[in-house]
Design a protein around this motif. Structure first.
Motif, PDB file in Angstrom:
ATOM      1  N   LYS B  94       5.181 -71.791 -42.634  1.00  0.00           N
ATOM      2  CA  LYS B  94       3.833 -72.371 -42.686  1.00  0.00           C
ATOM      3  C   LYS B  94       2.799 -71.281 -42.937  1.00  0.00           C
ATOM      4  CE  LYS B  94       4.204 -76.569 -40.014  1.00  0.00           C
ATOM      5  NZ  LYS B  94       3.677 -77.306 -38.877  1.00  0.00           N
ATOM      6  N   GLN B 130      10.987 -73.820 -40.994  1.00  0.00           N
ATOM      7  CA  GLN B 130      10.886 -75.272 -41.183  1.00  0.00           C
ATOM      8  C   GLN B 130      11.815 -75.634 -42.340  1.00  0.00           C
ATOM      9  OE1 GLN B 130       8.813 -77.332 -39.472  1.00  0.00           O
ATOM     10  NE2 GLN B 130       7.831 -75.756 -38.242  1.00  0.00           N
ATOM     11  N   GLU B 177      -1.460 -76.831 -35.763  1.00  0.00           N
ATOM     12  CA  GLU B 177      -0.009 -76.751 -35.971  1.00  0.00           C
ATOM     13  C   GLU B 177       0.353 -75.893 -37.191  1.00  0.00           C
ATOM     14  OE1 GLU B 177       1.391 -80.713 -36.658  1.00  0.00           O
ATOM     15  OE2 GLU B 177       0.990 -80.572 -38.804  1.00  0.00           O
ATOM     16  N   ASP B 178      -0.625 -75.627 -38.053  1.00  0.00           N
ATOM     17  CA  ASP B 178      -0.345 -74.806 -39.233  1.00  0.00           C
ATOM     18  C   ASP B 178      -0.251 -73.322 -38.889  1.00  0.00           C
ATOM     19  OD1 ASP B 178      -0.302 -76.931 -41.116  1.00  0.00           O
ATOM     20  OD2 ASP B 178      -2.474 -77.072 -40.885  1.00  0.00           O
ATOM     21  N   TYR B 179      -0.572 -72.992 -37.661  1.00  0.00           N
ATOM     22  CA  TYR B 179      -0.447 -71.596 -37.232  1.00  0.00           C
ATOM     23  C   TYR B 179       0.628 -71.466 -36.171  1.00  0.00           C
ATOM     24  CZ  TYR B 179      -4.509 -70.668 -40.010  1.00  0.00           C
ATOM     25  OH  TYR B 179      -5.356 -70.548 -41.071  1.00  0.00           O
ATOM     26  N   GLY B 181       2.696 -73.764 -34.931  1.00  0.00           N
ATOM     27  CA  GLY B 181       3.065 -74.924 -34.139  1.00  0.00           C
ATOM     28  C   GLY B 181       4.302 -75.605 -34.680  1.00  0.00           C
ATOM     29  N   ILE B 182       4.858 -76.496 -33.894  1.00  0.00           N
ATOM     30  CA  ILE B 182       6.061 -77.219 -34.290  1.00  0.00           C
ATOM     31  C   ILE B 182       5.659 -78.610 -34.745  1.00  0.00           C
ATOM     32  CG2 ILE B 182       8.229 -78.199 -33.436  1.00  0.00           C
ATOM     33  CD1 ILE B 182       8.284 -75.849 -31.448  1.00  0.00           C
ATOM     34  N   ILE B 183       6.278 -79.052 -35.839  1.00  0.00           N
ATOM     35  CA  ILE B 183       5.967 -80.390 -36.353  1.00  0.00           C
ATOM     36  C   ILE B 183       6.425 -81.438 -35.355  1.00  0.00           C
ATOM     37  CG2 ILE B 183       6.555 -82.080 -38.124  1.00  0.00           C
ATOM     38  CD1 ILE B 183       6.748 -79.867 -40.105  1.00  0.00           C
TER      39      ILE B 183
END
Lengths: 114, 183
Positions: B94, B130, B177-179, B181-183
């Motif tokens: 990400k 991911q 979440e783009d830094y 984080g988990i989806i």
């Protein structure tokens, strides 16, 4: 160790509990299509599971009968369920078969930097 | 719409596999599909890809390839000027998904980008990535991703409705979440 769940005559609330945590799932009501679809819809990845059908009624009008389910699974490209209609079934002893199927190609990398 | 696939031999495996993919595309779009053709290497695109077209009236691209290849393809004018891209690939790191979207938005501000559903995988040096994986699940005749399986299961709802269920739309807004984080 492989996780299995067996259902025969039970309520949907019971058979949907923690359904994603099992590797091999016996489809309820001897393979009735409607009951099986409830299971498939509840799973995050219904294609990743193995299924067992205890069909001893053929295509009886009032109970059980997995013919419609077999046809549905074929149309929807599921791997065939283990089905007692064709005789005694032997459950896989390990997860090896499943593990082989869930291995694959990760689509990462290949010079991904921008 | 057009369907593009990597020439990586682990993805583009053999004729039988690719024929099964055409059948899959026919099933999920409900339309006629051409055969596979090659996109030849060029200075802009240094790898070979294969593509087919489905006659569904949609102006978009579905790409099954490694994320680096998707990045290259999405920089092409012909792809970025469509209405949407569906990236059947890993996000890997990400916010690579957003970076690909931003690059396309420089060409076409209205484009939508969808990415496959991802899972966390542990790679070399214990780095978390991911990932989207093509696996031999079901009887599709080709290795497929979770999002492709969900797309197929929902095909009767219509193609774009099924895409919304099977893939995650990339937002142009940067979220926590783009830094990491988990989806």
């Amino acid at each position: 160790m492989r996780r299995l769940v067996f259902y025969v005559e039970t309520h949907p609330q019971a058979y949907l509990h923690n359904i994603n945590s099992y590797d091999l799932i016996q489809l309820p009501h001897h393979g009735k299509l409607d009951s099986a679809i409830v299971i498939f819809d509840k799973l995050t990845d219904s294609y990743s599971k193995d299924y067992l059908v205890s069909d001893n009624t053929g295509s009886g009008a009032t109970s059980g009968g997995s013919d419609n389910l077999v046809e549905y699974m074929k149309t929807e490209h599921y791997s065939p369920a283990l089905n007692t209609k064709n005789g005694v079934v032997y459950l896989p002893k390990s997860k090896n078969n499943l593990n082989n199927r869930t291995q694959g190609v990760k689509l990462g990398a290949m010079d991904y930097k921008l | 719409m057009q369907w593009i696939i990597s020439s990586d031999p682990r993805v583009f495996i053999d004729a039988s596999n690719m024929s099964a993919r055409l059948q899959y595309i026919h099933s999920v779009t409900g339309s006629e599909v051409t055969g596979w053709n090659a996109i030849r290497k060029s200075s802009i695109l240094p790898k070979t890809f294969f593509y087919c077209m489905s006659n569904d009236g949609l102006n978009g691209t579905f790409i099954t390839a490694h994320v680096g290849e998707v990045r290259q393809l999405c920089s092409l004018q012909e792809i970025a000027t469509g209405d949407f891209v569906i990236a059947n690939t890993c996000i890997w790191e990400k916010p690579l998904n957003k970076q690909i979207l931003y690059r396309m938005m420089k060409i076409n501000r209205k484009i939508d980008l969808w990415f496959s559903k991802q899972s966390l995988s542990v790679e070399e040096n214990y780095i978390l990535r991911q990932s989207a994986m093509l696996s031999k699940l079901g009887e599709f005749g080709f290795d497929n991703s979770l999002s492709e399986r969900i797309l197929f299961s929902n095909r009767r709802k219509g193609f774009m409705k099924a895409v919304k269920i099977a893939f995650n739309k990339v937002s142009s807004v940067i979220l926590p979440e783009d830094y990491g984080g988990i989806i």
